[in-house]
Design an enzyme around this catalytic site. Structure first.
Site, mmCIF file in Angstrom:
data_model
loop_
_atom_site.group_PDB
_atom_site.id
_atom_site.type_symbol
_atom_site.label_atom_id
_atom_site.label_comp_id
_atom_site.label_asym_id
_atom_site.label_seq_id
_atom_site.Cartn_x
_atom_site.Cartn_y
_atom_site.Cartn_z
ATOM 1 N N LYS A 165 15.302 65.018 -7.955
ATOM 2 C CA LYS A 165 14.927 65.804 -6.779
ATOM 3 C C LYS A 165 15.591 67.173 -6.770
ATOM 4 C CE LYS A 165 13.089 62.156 -3.929
ATOM 5 N NZ LYS A 165 13.227 61.227 -2.809
ATOM 6 N N ARG B 173 15.618 54.143 -6.928
ATOM 7 C CA ARG B 173 14.232 54.401 -7.349
ATOM 8 C C ARG B 173 14.263 55.594 -8.298
ATOM 9 N NH1 ARG B 173 10.244 57.886 -6.049
ATOM 10 N NH2 ARG B 173 8.111 57.136 -5.997
HETATM 11 N N1 PMM Z 1 10.714 59.557 -2.895
HETATM 12 C C1 PMM Z 1 9.478 59.894 -3.311
HETATM 13 C C2 PMM Z 1 8.417 58.994 -3.229
HETATM 14 N N2 PMM Z 1 8.607 57.756 -2.720
HETATM 15 N N3 PMM Z 1 10.027 56.134 -1.809
HETATM 16 C C3 PMM Z 1 11.236 55.775 -1.361
HETATM 17 N N4 PMM Z 1 11.423 54.540 -0.842
HETATM 18 N N5 PMM Z 1 12.307 56.619 -1.417
HETATM 19 C C4 PMM Z 1 12.196 57.880 -1.911
HETATM 20 O O1 PMM Z 1 13.199 58.614 -1.916
HETATM 21 C C5 PMM Z 1 10.909 58.307 -2.379
HETATM 22 C C6 PMM Z 1 9.842 57.382 -2.303
HETATM 23 C C7 PMM Z 1 9.256 61.262 -3.863
HETATM 24 O O2 PMM Z 1 9.727 61.364 -5.142
HETATM 25 P P1 PMM Z 1 8.762 61.463 -6.442
HETATM 26 O O3 PMM Z 1 7.666 62.422 -6.073
HETATM 27 O O4 PMM Z 1 9.676 61.972 -7.478
HETATM 28 O O5 PMM Z 1 8.246 60.087 -6.705
#
Ligand code: PMM
Length: 284
Positions: A221, A261
């Site tokens: 991020k 994650r």
């Molecule tokens: N961040 C993203 C997408 N889904 N779900 C959870 N539970 N926690 C998060 O921090 C989260 C998520 C966005 O990140 P990406 O676009 O790199 O997948």
């Protein structure tokens, strides 16, 4: 207490590693939909071979500024991938804010719902999940992605996020979702500036005090890029943030996070295993 189904994913004796599969337009841009679905399924298998405990499949970008995709398109993106992975016996979560997508995903074999809106984007989400009988991740969320950058004011980010998450936890229970099927997530980067994200990580014990397992999503991020800026102030590009992600994963694991994650499973698994050994202090 951890629900039996959550325990299927969440008791490897260390912090759970959730591998990310983004079935968003970028991943569909080369070679057509079916090739991309096959590639996504292959990638999911690879993540599990590398040691991921669960694979998180999402069809809607949640990057700051991103617009919504319609429901049918979201279903077309995620369901075949979930079905393909679940057929292999791979634990899959669906990253969605829509109740109908959550239901279709569980029909296709998903075993966890990951709702970045904590049930706020769709009033049918909690009743649907109560009915489906699966665990849910409730992430802290203030506004849709195309508006969230205007919702970054907090009096005290840690206290405000804890209060908001406690409300969502209680609303989920009120709607019939058993408490032991709920995981909480501070939503790093969602309506948060870099210093908010660091404050939340620093105060992970306050999140754990809400009494539920905590998932941390820091992978690659923006705030990591900013922390690794060069001498001229240029942020580290997204392709070179995995070592920072591993460091966050190790520290999150050492401080009691239930799960992380991440996009890169190999280094993350090493990080959480080292953290686990450190926590146990040689007492095995
Ligand atoms: N961040 C993203 C997408 N889904 N779900 C959870 N539970 N926690 C998060 O921090 C989260 C998520 C966005 O990140 P990406 O676009 O790199 O997948």
């Amino acid at each position: 207490m951890i629900d039996e189904q959550l325990a299927r994913v969440g008791s490897p004796g260390r912090t759970v590693v959730m591998g990310v599969i983004n079935a968003t337009p970028d991943s569909f841009s080369d070679g057509g939909r079916f090739a991309s679905i096959d590639a996504a399924i292959a990638h999911g298998r690879e993540l599990v071979d590398q040691g991921a405990d669960i694979v998180d499949v999402g069809g809607e970008s949640t990057r700051p500024g991103a617009g919504r995709v319609d429901t049918d398109e979201e279903l077309r993106r995620v369901i075949p991938i979930i079905a393909g992975l679940a057929d292999d016996g791979i634990p899959v979560s669906v990253d969605t804010t829509r109740a109908v997508v959550a239901s279709a995903a569980v029909d296709a074999g998903a075993c966890v719902i990951n709702d970045v809106s904590g049930g706020l984007a769709d009033s049918q989400m909690f009743p649907a999940v109560a009915e489906l009988g699966v665990p849910i991740v409730l992430m802290h969320w203030r506004a849709p992605s195309d508006q969230m950058d205007t919702f970054t004011h907090y009096d005290d980010v840690v206290a405000d996020v804890c209060v908001a998450l406690a409300k969502r936890r209680d609303a989920a229970v009120e709607a019939g979702i058993p408490l032991d099927r709920i995981v909480l997530d501070p939503g790093l980067g969602f309506a948060k500036l870099a210093h908010h994200n660091w404050a939340l990580l620093h105060e992970l014990p306050a999140l754990l005090a809400l009494g539920r397992p905590v998932l941390i999503g820091a992978s690659r991020k923006r705030f990591l890029g900013a922390a690794l800026s060069d001498a001229g102030g240029t942020a580290r590009d997204v392709a070179h943030r995995d070592a920072a992600t591993h460091a966050v994963s190790a520290l999150a694991a050492a401080n009691g996070a239930w799960g992380v994650r991440v996009h890169d499973v190999v280094g993350t698994l090493d990080a959480v295993r080292v953290a686990q050994a450190w926590r146990e202090g040689g007492t095995w």
